[in-house]
Design a protein around this motif. Sequence first.
Motif, PDB file in Angstrom:
ATOM      1  N   PHE A   4     -19.323  -2.747   3.010  1.00  0.00           N
ATOM      2  CA  PHE A   4     -18.332  -1.989   3.906  1.00  0.00           C
ATOM      3  C   PHE A   4     -17.694  -0.980   2.979  1.00  0.00           C
ATOM      4  CE2 PHE A   4     -19.305  -5.997   6.224  1.00  0.00           C
ATOM      5  CZ  PHE A   4     -19.309  -5.534   7.406  1.00  0.00           C
ATOM      6  N   PHE A   5     -17.693   0.171   3.204  1.00  0.00           N
ATOM      7  CA  PHE A   5     -16.785   1.249   2.226  1.00  0.00           C
ATOM      8  C   PHE A   5     -16.247   2.386   3.406  1.00  0.00           C
ATOM      9  CE2 PHE A   5     -21.363   2.777   2.264  1.00  0.00           C
ATOM     10  CZ  PHE A   5     -20.972   3.942   2.727  1.00  0.00           C
ATOM     11  N   GLY A   6     -15.159   3.224   2.834  1.00  0.00           N
ATOM     12  CA  GLY A   6     -14.775   4.156   3.644  1.00  0.00           C
ATOM     13  C   GLY A   6     -13.573   4.470   3.144  1.00  0.00           C
ATOM     14  N   THR A   7     -12.658   5.435   3.870  1.00  0.00           N
ATOM     15  CA  THR A   7     -11.457   5.537   3.320  1.00  0.00           C
ATOM     16  C   THR A   7     -10.479   4.761   4.424  1.00  0.00           C
ATOM     17  OG1 THR A   7     -11.473   7.621   4.817  1.00  0.00           O
ATOM     18  CG2 THR A   7     -12.195   7.843   2.337  1.00  0.00           C
ATOM     19  N   ARG A   8      -9.208   4.710   3.864  1.00  0.00           N
ATOM     20  CA  ARG A   8      -7.980   4.183   5.093  1.00  0.00           C
ATOM     21  C   ARG A   8      -6.872   4.821   4.346  1.00  0.00           C
ATOM     22  NH1 ARG A   8      -8.473  -1.929   4.897  1.00  0.00           N
ATOM     23  NH2 ARG A   8      -7.029  -1.644   6.649  1.00  0.00           N
ATOM     24  N   PRO A   9      -5.734   4.774   5.358  1.00  0.00           N
ATOM     25  CA  PRO A   9      -4.484   5.433   4.590  1.00  0.00           C
ATOM     26  C   PRO A   9      -3.820   4.138   4.084  1.00  0.00           C
ATOM     27  CG  PRO A   9      -4.296   5.014   7.095  1.00  0.00           C
ATOM     28  CD  PRO A   9      -5.699   4.912   6.517  1.00  0.00           C
ATOM     29  N   GLY A  10      -2.840   4.514   2.885  1.00  0.00           N
ATOM     30  CA  GLY A  10      -2.263   3.517   2.403  1.00  0.00           C
ATOM     31  C   GLY A  10      -0.783   3.132   2.927  1.00  0.00           C
ATOM     32  N   LYS A  11       0.300   2.701   2.395  1.00  0.00           N
ATOM     33  CA  LYS A  11       1.592   2.479   2.997  1.00  0.00           C
ATOM     34  C   LYS A  11       2.269   3.802   2.685  1.00  0.00           C
ATOM     35  CE  LYS A  11       2.073  -2.336   2.448  1.00  0.00           C
ATOM     36  NZ  LYS A  11       2.832  -3.509   2.086  1.00  0.00           N
ATOM     37  N   THR A  12       3.251   4.092   3.590  1.00  0.00           N
ATOM     38  CA  THR A  12       4.149   5.464   3.666  1.00  0.00           C
ATOM     39  C   THR A  12       5.163   4.884   2.929  1.00  0.00           C
ATOM     40  OG1 THR A  12       2.919   6.247   5.546  1.00  0.00           O
ATOM     41  CG2 THR A  12       4.880   7.096   5.245  1.00  0.00           C
ATOM     42  N   GLU A  13       5.738   5.712   2.186  1.00  0.00           N
ATOM     43  CA  GLU A  13       7.038   5.593   1.379  1.00  0.00           C
ATOM     44  C   GLU A  13       7.996   6.507   2.053  1.00  0.00           C
ATOM     45  OE1 GLU A  13       7.243   5.825  -2.911  1.00  0.00           O
ATOM     46  OE2 GLU A  13       4.951   5.576  -2.982  1.00  0.00           O
TER      47      GLU A  13
END
Length: 78
Positions: A4-13
Amino acid sequence: MIFFFGTRPGKTEIKKLATVSCSHCEQIGTLTLSKSSNWFHFFWIKIFKISNHTIIECSHCKRVYFEEEFSEDMKREI
């Protein structure tokens, strides 16, 4: 075997810029900085950062500033 691999957004500051005025409506203390990033992940573990997105929005006139439009005061406050 399944990977399982891919991209995802992180937390927004989110940060309020209290001493900077909006160059469009001239209101002071209405600007909010939003900084987010996208990460490459492997088995849902963040491996490395792919990109950053930084915008500033005025809550009075709803004007959005992108990184290339930041004034010197905005850059100094960041």
